[in-house]
Design a protein around this motif. Structure first.
Motif, short mmCIF file in Angstrom:
data_model
loop_
_atom_site.label_atom_id
_atom_site.label_comp_id
_atom_site.label_asym_id
_atom_site.label_seq_id
_atom_site.Cartn_x
_atom_site.Cartn_y
_atom_site.Cartn_z
N LYS A 131 -3.24 2.80 -3.68
CA LYS A 131 -3.81 4.00 -3.04
C LYS A 131 -5.22 3.78 -2.51
O LYS A 131 -5.93 4.75 -2.18
CB LYS A 131 -3.78 5.17 -4.02
CG LYS A 131 -2.35 5.59 -4.34
CD LYS A 131 -2.31 6.88 -5.11
CE LYS A 131 -0.90 7.29 -5.51
NZ LYS A 131 0.01 7.51 -4.38
N ALA A 132 -5.64 2.50 -2.42
CA ALA A 132 -6.97 2.20 -1.88
C ALA A 132 -6.89 0.98 -0.97
O ALA A 132 -6.07 0.10 -1.18
CB ALA A 132 -7.95 1.93 -3.01
N VAL A 133 -7.75 0.99 0.03
CA VAL A 133 -7.81 -0.15 0.94
C VAL A 133 -9.28 -0.44 1.26
O VAL A 133 -10.08 0.49 1.39
CB VAL A 133 -6.98 0.13 2.22
CG1 VAL A 133 -7.56 1.25 3.05
CG2 VAL A 133 -6.83 -1.14 3.07
N LEU A 190 0.86 -1.19 0.00
CA LEU A 190 0.00 0.00 0.00
C LEU A 190 0.89 1.23 0.00
O LEU A 190 2.02 1.20 0.52
CB LEU A 190 -0.89 0.03 1.25
CG LEU A 190 -2.08 -0.92 1.28
CD1 LEU A 190 -2.78 -0.85 2.64
CD2 LEU A 190 -3.07 -0.61 0.16
N ASP A 191 0.38 2.30 -0.56
CA ASP A 191 1.06 3.59 -0.50
C ASP A 191 1.42 3.87 0.97
O ASP A 191 0.59 3.67 1.86
CB ASP A 191 0.10 4.65 -1.05
CG ASP A 191 0.63 6.05 -0.85
OD1 ASP A 191 1.43 6.49 -1.68
OD2 ASP A 191 0.24 6.70 0.15
N LYS A 192 2.65 4.29 1.21
CA LYS A 192 3.14 4.44 2.60
C LYS A 192 2.27 5.37 3.44
O LYS A 192 1.99 5.11 4.60
CB LYS A 192 4.58 4.96 2.58
CG LYS A 192 5.58 3.86 2.30
CD LYS A 192 7.00 4.34 2.56
CE LYS A 192 7.99 3.18 2.52
NZ LYS A 192 7.90 2.42 1.23
N THR A 249 -7.43 2.04 -8.17
CA THR A 249 -6.52 2.61 -7.18
C THR A 249 -5.97 1.52 -6.26
O THR A 249 -5.04 1.77 -5.50
CB THR A 249 -7.24 3.70 -6.36
OG1 THR A 249 -8.55 3.25 -6.03
CG2 THR A 249 -7.32 5.00 -7.12
N HIS A 250 -6.55 0.32 -6.34
CA HIS A 250 -5.95 -0.80 -5.59
C HIS A 250 -4.62 -1.19 -6.25
O HIS A 250 -3.66 -1.51 -5.56
CB HIS A 250 -6.89 -2.01 -5.58
CG HIS A 250 -7.99 -1.89 -4.56
ND1 HIS A 250 -7.77 -2.07 -3.22
CD2 HIS A 250 -9.30 -1.57 -4.70
CE1 HIS A 250 -8.92 -1.89 -2.56
NE2 HIS A 250 -9.86 -1.58 -3.43
N GLY A 283 -6.28 -4.86 -0.38
CA GLY A 283 -5.38 -3.71 -0.38
C GLY A 283 -4.75 -3.58 -1.75
O GLY A 283 -5.45 -3.52 -2.76
N TRP A 284 -3.42 -3.61 -1.78
CA TRP A 284 -2.74 -3.58 -3.07
C TRP A 284 -3.08 -4.85 -3.84
O TRP A 284 -3.22 -5.93 -3.26
CB TRP A 284 -1.22 -3.50 -2.87
CG TRP A 284 -0.48 -3.69 -4.16
CD1 TRP A 284 -0.22 -2.73 -5.10
CD2 TRP A 284 0.05 -4.93 -4.67
NE1 TRP A 284 0.43 -3.30 -6.16
CE2 TRP A 284 0.62 -4.64 -5.94
CE3 TRP A 284 0.08 -6.24 -4.20
CZ2 TRP A 284 1.22 -5.61 -6.72
CZ3 TRP A 284 0.68 -7.21 -4.98
CH2 TRP A 284 1.25 -6.90 -6.23
#
Ligand SMILES: [Zn+2]
Length: 221
Positions: A169-171, A102-104, A164-165, A129-130
């Motif tokens: 950038k999405a969860v 995931l984006d930090k 965005t997954h 998530g990712w």
């Protein structure tokens, strides 16, 4: 010459200590056979161990009785961001690529929110998530099968290009009480519900303490 010398010496030794020699040869044989057994069987349990894991990462959408995930599920599937459906993954389970990639900033925000939610007795579970592009494409194809058309599926599943997954950038968070908590408190961390028809999908859409934009109707919007 040297070999002969050694052979002669061994022969002499064998004559002198036949019992000792026999025991020595016997012990060596046992050792050798053990070594061969270890070498030939060592990789097998590992290969067997990965099989259930690969099966566990198969999407839940597979209807029961369809024979389950085929045995030829590629090993790489374990690394495409699919999560096991027999265990609950928290935002702190960074050994899963779905969480680790995931984006930090997003991961940090979700972890902070999860800690505060825990104080309110709410546990966050990461349901997605990712995802790799391949994973996203698979979900889209399953969506088309489930909803009957790409147009309908797109209300719930994005394309690999737009998801965005895939960009981390999405969860997706569950269960429902965690979603309720995050919809109410998420903006304090910059976390916002993005789609009105997906109460579980969150992205960083504002600065911490800011105001979330109104949710879009669906993933197609
Ligand atoms: Zn989502």
């Amino acid at each position: 010459m040297h070999d002969n010398h050694v052979a002669n010496r061994s022969a002499a030794a064998a004559r002198r200590f036949p019992g000792w020699m026999m025991a020595g040869i016997g012990a060596s044989l046992v050792l050798m056979l053990s070594a061969i057994w270890v070498v030939t069987t060592r990789s097998e349990p590992a290969a067997r161990a990965t099989a259930p894991a690969a099966r566990a990462t198969a999407p839940a959408e597979h209807p029961p009785g369809s024979g389950g995930a085929p045995a030829e599920v590629p090993a790489a599937a374990a690394d495409d961001g699919a999560l096991p459906d027999d265990r609950e993954i928290t935002p702190f389970d960074t050994r899963h690529t779905a969480v680790a990639r995931l984006d930090k900033r997003l991961l940090k925000a979700v972890q902070e929110a999860a800690r505060d939610a825990r104080d309110d007795g709410i546990e966050f579970v990461v349901t997605s998530g990712w995802r790799s592009k391949e994973h996203q494409q698979r979900l889209l194809e399953e969506g088309i099968e489930k909803y009957g058309s790409l147009e309908k599926a797109r209300e719930f599943v994005n394309t690999p290009e737009k998801s965005t997954h895939v960009s981390g950038k999405a969860v997706d968070i569950g269960p429902t009480d965690a979603d309720d908590w995050l919809i109410r408190n998420g903006s304090a961390y910059g976390l916002c519900q993005v789609y009105a028809n997906e109460m579980w999908h969150f992205e960083l859409l504002t600065s911490p303490g800011g105001t979330c934009p109104g949710p879009l109707n669906n993933a197609a919007g």
